[in-house]
Write a protein that holds these residues in place. Sequence first.
Motif, short mmCIF file in Angstrom:
data_model
loop_
_atom_site.label_atom_id
_atom_site.label_comp_id
_atom_site.label_asym_id
_atom_site.label_seq_id
_atom_site.Cartn_x
_atom_site.Cartn_y
_atom_site.Cartn_z
N GLU A 104 7.66 49.47 49.98
CA GLU A 104 7.98 47.92 49.40
C GLU A 104 6.58 47.28 49.13
O GLU A 104 6.70 46.47 48.27
CB GLU A 104 8.87 47.24 50.47
CG GLU A 104 10.23 47.83 50.38
CD GLU A 104 11.01 47.13 51.51
OE1 GLU A 104 10.56 46.29 52.48
OE2 GLU A 104 12.40 47.38 51.44
N GLU A 105 6.07 47.49 50.10
CA GLU A 105 4.29 46.44 50.00
C GLU A 105 3.78 47.13 48.70
O GLU A 105 3.27 46.50 47.98
CB GLU A 105 3.63 46.71 51.24
CG GLU A 105 4.20 46.02 52.40
CD GLU A 105 3.33 46.12 53.53
OE1 GLU A 105 2.21 46.92 53.52
OE2 GLU A 105 3.36 45.79 54.62
N LYS A 117 3.93 45.29 41.03
CA LYS A 117 4.52 44.25 40.36
C LYS A 117 3.72 43.19 40.12
O LYS A 117 3.52 42.73 38.94
CB LYS A 117 5.76 43.88 41.26
CG LYS A 117 6.47 42.89 40.56
CD LYS A 117 7.77 42.28 41.39
CE LYS A 117 8.56 41.30 40.35
NZ LYS A 117 9.76 41.11 41.41
N ASP A 118 2.85 42.72 41.26
CA ASP A 118 1.87 41.69 41.02
C ASP A 118 0.80 42.28 39.88
O ASP A 118 0.44 41.28 38.92
CB ASP A 118 1.16 41.44 42.19
CG ASP A 118 2.16 40.94 43.21
OD1 ASP A 118 3.15 40.05 42.65
OD2 ASP A 118 1.84 40.77 44.46
N CYS A 155 4.99 48.39 46.00
CA CYS A 155 5.75 48.19 44.88
C CYS A 155 5.55 46.46 44.65
O CYS A 155 5.50 46.22 43.48
CB CYS A 155 7.42 48.17 45.29
SG CYS A 155 8.10 49.87 45.12
N SER A 156 5.32 45.90 45.77
CA SER A 156 5.28 44.39 45.42
C SER A 156 3.87 44.43 44.80
O SER A 156 3.73 43.33 43.85
CB SER A 156 5.50 43.49 46.59
OG SER A 156 4.38 44.09 47.79
#
Length: 335
Positions: free
Chosen positions: A272-273, A279-280, A275-276
């Motif tokens: 999840e980290e 995404k950024d 992916c975030s």
Amino acid sequence: MPVEAILTCWGNSHPFQERRMSLSEPAKIGRSVAQSRPTSSNAIFDCKVLSRNHALMWHDNGKFYLQDTKSSNGTFVNNQRLSKGAEESSPKEIFSNDILQFGVDVVENSRKVTHSCIIATLKLLDSDGREITKSSLSNDSSSVVVNNVQSHEFYQLLQYLQEALHREQLLESKLTVVQQLVQATQESTENNWQNLVNEEKLLSRLETLEKQLSICSKLQPDGSLQQELITLQNDKFHYESLAKNSLKKVIGEKVEAVKKLNDVERTLNNKEEECSHLKDVSQLIQTELNALSEKFQDQFKDLQNVQQQLQVYFSLIMKSCPKFRNCLFNSRWLV
């Protein structure tokens, strides 16, 4: 000497000290409030059944009058009510030895408390100190005395009836309590009887089981029973050990599953980290692409403007210089 009225506690009245009031001005009769407290020279009473402005008493032209001023529980002269509830009565002439009643007895249901009314005998004195009675104003004094005595007896009989009704109400309430107690006693008796029957059944069952046990002990020799007990104990230990091993195995599997679950949760958090973060980065790249696109559009517009200007300049040169045009034409032809 001023005209006076004297009220004396009578019968089953709410207790009060004798009141001696001057009637040079109308005297108010009512319930005690903060601004008006009971004294021996007024008709203010510390009684809950009275209204604050219950009645009015005054003297006029040698006569004495009493008027109900819209009281809630009424004003009575010789057991005759002067007006209906919350209505002002007409002035009623009064005399010495009359029995005045202010309010009626009220029973408070929540606490079974009776609040008594004010009952008083009246004595009226004129300015000469003489008592004003019906006999002094009438020639037939004997009939007046008889009527007065009859009214006293009638009022006393009424008081006895009120006491009887009150006692009847108390007896009814006590009878209700007794009935409730009897009902509760009956229910308790039935419950106790049922418990006794259940106890008898349990005792008989225990006795039957004891007899069966004694019969079994007689049929089985001592050695076989002991051997069976030993076998049962061994089976018990065996099953306990199996249960403990199974429990340990289940606990180990649970611990292993918890560890795997923690690892999966940790991996999920890392993903999840990532992916975030991606995404950024994607948003940042998209922003840069948008900026480059805008810059490209601006430069493309500038290039088009420059080409248009070159075409204009070229056309002007061609028109202004024929030699250059011929030269350019020849160069194209040679090529």
